[in-house]
Design a protein around this motif. Structure first.
Motif, PDB file in Angstrom:
ATOM      1  N   ASN A  51       0.824  -1.214   0.000  1.00  0.00           N
ATOM      2  CA  ASN A  51       0.000   0.000   0.000  1.00  0.00           C
ATOM      3  C   ASN A  51       0.854   1.258   0.000  1.00  0.00           C
ATOM      4  OD1 ASN A  51      -2.224  -1.649   2.088  1.00  0.00           O
ATOM      5  ND2 ASN A  51      -2.812  -0.687   0.170  1.00  0.00           N
ATOM      6  N   TYR A  52       2.100   1.124  -0.447  1.00  0.00           N
ATOM      7  CA  TYR A  52       2.993   2.281  -0.386  1.00  0.00           C
ATOM      8  C   TYR A  52       2.300   3.516  -0.955  1.00  0.00           C
ATOM      9  CZ  TYR A  52       7.251   5.021  -0.944  1.00  0.00           C
ATOM     10  OH  TYR A  52       8.211   6.006  -0.875  1.00  0.00           O
ATOM     11  N   ASN A  53       2.490   4.621  -0.274  1.00  0.00           N
ATOM     12  CA  ASN A  53       1.825   5.887  -0.613  1.00  0.00           C
ATOM     13  C   ASN A  53       0.303   5.788  -0.530  1.00  0.00           C
ATOM     14  OD1 ASN A  53       4.265   6.487  -3.238  1.00  0.00           O
ATOM     15  ND2 ASN A  53       4.307   7.203  -1.136  1.00  0.00           N
ATOM     16  N   HIS A  54      -0.162   4.797   0.209  1.00  0.00           N
ATOM     17  CA  HIS A  54      -1.611   4.550   0.304  1.00  0.00           C
ATOM     18  C   HIS A  54      -2.258   4.370  -1.066  1.00  0.00           C
ATOM     19  CE1 HIS A  54      -2.519   5.624   4.747  1.00  0.00           C
ATOM     20  NE2 HIS A  54      -1.424   4.906   4.606  1.00  0.00           N
ATOM     21  N   VAL A  55      -1.494   3.768  -1.944  1.00  0.00           N
ATOM     22  CA  VAL A  55      -2.055   3.396  -3.247  1.00  0.00           C
ATOM     23  C   VAL A  55      -2.806   2.081  -3.047  1.00  0.00           C
ATOM     24  CG1 VAL A  55      -1.404   2.599  -5.572  1.00  0.00           C
ATOM     25  CG2 VAL A  55      -0.333   4.632  -4.597  1.00  0.00           C
ATOM     26  N   LEU A  56      -3.939   1.950  -3.669  1.00  0.00           N
ATOM     27  CA  LEU A  56      -4.817   0.800  -3.427  1.00  0.00           C
ATOM     28  C   LEU A  56      -4.397  -0.379  -4.300  1.00  0.00           C
ATOM     29  CD1 LEU A  56      -8.019   2.977  -3.467  1.00  0.00           C
ATOM     30  CD2 LEU A  56      -6.784   2.135  -1.447  1.00  0.00           C
ATOM     31  N   ASP A  62     -11.177   0.154   2.836  1.00  0.00           N
ATOM     32  CA  ASP A  62     -10.290  -0.892   3.378  1.00  0.00           C
ATOM     33  C   ASP A  62      -9.132  -0.256   4.129  1.00  0.00           C
ATOM     34  OD1 ASP A  62     -11.682  -3.076   2.249  1.00  0.00           O
ATOM     35  OD2 ASP A  62     -10.600  -2.856   0.348  1.00  0.00           O
ATOM     36  N   LEU A  63      -8.547   0.766   3.523  1.00  0.00           N
ATOM     37  CA  LEU A  63      -7.398   1.437   4.142  1.00  0.00           C
ATOM     38  C   LEU A  63      -7.785   2.011   5.496  1.00  0.00           C
ATOM     39  CD1 LEU A  63      -5.637   3.800   1.568  1.00  0.00           C
ATOM     40  CD2 LEU A  63      -4.765   1.694   2.566  1.00  0.00           C
ATOM     41  N   LEU A  64      -8.922   2.708   5.500  1.00  0.00           N
ATOM     42  CA  LEU A  64      -9.321   3.413   6.724  1.00  0.00           C
ATOM     43  C   LEU A  64      -9.803   2.455   7.797  1.00  0.00           C
ATOM     44  CD1 LEU A  64     -10.924   6.544   5.063  1.00  0.00           C
ATOM     45  CD2 LEU A  64      -8.717   6.351   6.226  1.00  0.00           C
ATOM     46  N   ARG A  65     -10.273   1.281   7.372  1.00  0.00           N
ATOM     47  CA  ARG A  65     -10.742   0.304   8.349  1.00  0.00           C
ATOM     48  C   ARG A  65      -9.596  -0.187   9.236  1.00  0.00           C
ATOM     49  NH1 ARG A  65     -14.800  -3.113   5.499  1.00  0.00           N
ATOM     50  NH2 ARG A  65     -12.966  -4.008   4.521  1.00  0.00           N
ATOM     51  N   LEU A  66      -8.404  -0.294   8.650  1.00  0.00           N
ATOM     52  CA  LEU A  66      -7.246  -0.740   9.429  1.00  0.00           C
ATOM     53  C   LEU A  66      -6.711   0.371  10.320  1.00  0.00           C
ATOM     54  CD1 LEU A  66      -5.257  -2.787   6.759  1.00  0.00           C
ATOM     55  CD2 LEU A  66      -6.814  -3.631   8.493  1.00  0.00           C
ATOM     56  N   ASP A  67      -6.923   1.595   9.905  1.00  0.00           N
ATOM     57  CA  ASP A  67      -6.398   2.749  10.644  1.00  0.00           C
ATOM     58  C   ASP A  67      -7.444   3.139  11.688  1.00  0.00           C
ATOM     59  OD1 ASP A  67      -5.704   5.247  11.545  1.00  0.00           O
ATOM     60  OD2 ASP A  67      -4.938   5.900   9.599  1.00  0.00           O
ATOM     61  N   VAL A  68      -7.205   2.646  12.909  1.00  0.00           N
ATOM     62  CA  VAL A  68      -8.261   2.808  13.908  1.00  0.00           C
ATOM     63  C   VAL A  68      -8.149   4.120  14.685  1.00  0.00           C
ATOM     64  CG1 VAL A  68      -8.718   0.357  14.157  1.00  0.00           C
ATOM     65  CG2 VAL A  68      -6.927   1.388  15.533  1.00  0.00           C
ATOM     66  N   GLY A  69      -7.329   5.038  14.171  1.00  0.00           N
ATOM     67  CA  GLY A  69      -7.283   6.355  14.808  1.00  0.00           C
ATOM     68  C   GLY A  69      -6.415   6.314  15.992  1.00  0.00           C
TER      69      GLY A  69
END
Ligand code: LLP
Length: 463
Positions: free
Chosen positions: A428-433, A456-463
């Motif tokens: 996911n480098y550079n948050h590329v999907l 999907d990206l944000l689901r893993l990033d739980v803040g």
């Protein structure tokens, strides 16, 4: 001492001069069957088609970048390996090259076994219904939880990689009231002349137990004494992207030597040997891979000859091809975003993916080829470098490639032979999907691994 045995082809051995590139092909629209899957062709408009579907339709429906996998080609390569080795040998597809549930089902249907090397790969295999006894579990540092899961599931073999693991697996098997079938992975001192990071049978690296200094013999001695283990054989994997069989010859000679020592010391003839994977594929027209039946014949002859000389019964052979099955079955479809000529140098073609969907060029200096896919063109060839969209100048997909001089933003280009170690090493480098894997067959396409989303990206990033 290491013995240099098998150059992996000039493109992988740094023997070409710096900045080398081949001359442009006579016809830029031609498709070399060595690097493309079997159903790839151009239709009457010049558009690339695969499995009876043209790439413009695939791009419209599934977006770009996308890995496009030719199911018929996958199945016929799997079948070719299976048939070549026949009933006296086993083919374990190496799931690390690319694994998904659809692929597991195809392998199951085609009669292949599966090599997994992590809990995640094991879970994928089991969830798609691969019978556990047809699974081999690999890895140099399997966790206790992974080992327990594998033993509980009843995997056909665990390949032991260290002295600690011999004890660990024996202990877990006893705890679970079973005897686990195991092979012991040894390093035979063959130096694979391929990229340093993918050469695995020389001694100064992390895999296996060295034959040198009697260590492998000691490992077998200990394993044979443990109730929880049924030692079924010896395993050797000498490297990747190998074209020359002489490395396997040396490896087989040394593995059989160990089998003989085991017979002499313990009166036991181990029934199996696994010679690993590592057979090369064509990434460019310069590569000349062998057919599975030639490889099967060569390996079987080598082992039979060595065993006859050592007066041993010929063990059942297994092999673990990953790249040679899935590598050529897929291409990556990209859309061209920018075309930037650099005077006197080359033209940089930026695509909508890059090192996040194919890290092999950056990591191993790998060579790829590329073709204009959405149309044909009679324009003069121009020397290009196909690069991605990442914030890094090493973000290169194809180092040197000729594409038609009229290439423009919006064109689709396809990079063949990306079936192995591209999606499976994607990031996911550079948050590329990460792109989807779209399987095509008989005029139909279906997503077998969907495109990653921002959700999907944000689901893993739980803040
Ligand atoms: N068996 C064992 C024990 C292995 O370690 C491997 C690959 C294989 C089989 C399958 O090798 P294959 O037939 O696919 O070459 N990421 C690198 C390759 C790493 C291979 C690791 N082990 C690449 O992209 O070239």
């Amino acid at each position: 001492m290491s013995r240099s045995a098998h150059p992996a082809g000039p493109r992988h051995a740094d023997v070409l001069p710096e900045g080398h590139y081949s001359a442009p092909p006579a016809d830029l629209n031609s498709l070399d069957p060595k690097v493309w899957s079997e159903t790839v062709t151009r239709d009457e408009h010049g558009t690339l088609t695969v499995g009876g579907i043209d790439v413009k339709r695939l791009a419209e429906e599934y977006g770009t970048p996308a890995y496009v996998l030719d199911e018929d080609d996958f199945r016929s390569r799997a079948r070719a390996w299976r048939t070549a080795f026949g009933d006296n040998a086993d083919v374990f597809y190496a799931g690390k090259a690319f694994l998904s549930r659809a692929v597991v089902r195809w392998l199951h249907e085609e009669g292949l076994n599966l090599d997994v090397c992590s809990g995640g790969e094991l879970a994928t295999a089991l969830s798609a219904g691969m019978p556990a006894e047809r699974i081999a579990f690999h890895g140099n540092n399997k966790s206790v939880a992974e080992i327990r899961r594998a033993v509980e599931a009843g995997v056909g073999r665990i390949v032991l990689d260290s002295f600690q693991e011999i004890v660990r697996v024996a202990h877990i098997a006893r705890e679970l009231g079973t005897r686990q079938r195991v092979q012991i992975r040894i390093t035979v001192g063959v130096e694979a002349h391929t990229h340093e990071f993918i050469a695995t049978a020389h001694e100064d690296q992390k895999f296996g137990i060295p034959l040198a200094g009697g260590q492998a013999a000691e490992a077998v001695r200990r394993a044979l004494q443990l109730d929880g283990l049924e030692v079924i054989g010896i395993h050797s994997h000498i490297g990747s992207q190998i074209f020359d069989m002489s490395g396997f010859e040396v490896a087989a000679h040394r593995v059989v030597g160990l089998l003989k020592d085991i017979r002499d010391e313990h009166g036991v003839e181990l029934p199996e040997i696994d010679l690993g994977g590592g057979l090369g594929i064509a990434y460019t027209s310069d590569d000349d891979p062998r057919e599975p039946h030639e490889i099967a014949k060569a390996l079987t002859e080598i082992v039979t000859r060595e065993c006859e000389a050592a007066k041993l019964r010929t063990p059942r052979i297994s092999v673990e091809p990953g790249r040679a099955i899935v590598g050529p079955t897929a291409f990556t479809l990209y859309e061209v975003g920018t075309v930037k000529p650099l005077d006197g140098l080359r033209t940089y073609v930026s695509v909508d993916g890059g090192m996040s969907d194919n890290i092999r060029t950056a990591l191993y200096d790998a060579e790829y080829s590329v073709s204009l896919a959405s149309r044909s063109s009679d324009a003069e060839p121009m020397l290009t470098r196909v690069v991605g969209k990442h914030c890094e100048s090493g973000d290169i997909v194809v180092k040197d490639a000729f594409l038609p001089g009229d290439l423009a933003p919006g064109d689709l280009i396809a990079v063949p032979a990306t079936g192995a170690y591209c999606r499976s090493m994607a990031s996911n480098y550079n948050h590329v999907l990460r792109p989807p894997v779209v399987a095509v067959k008989d005029g139909e396409a279906r997503v077998i691994v969907r495109r990653e989303t921002e959700e999907d990206l944000l689901r893993l990033d739980v803040g």
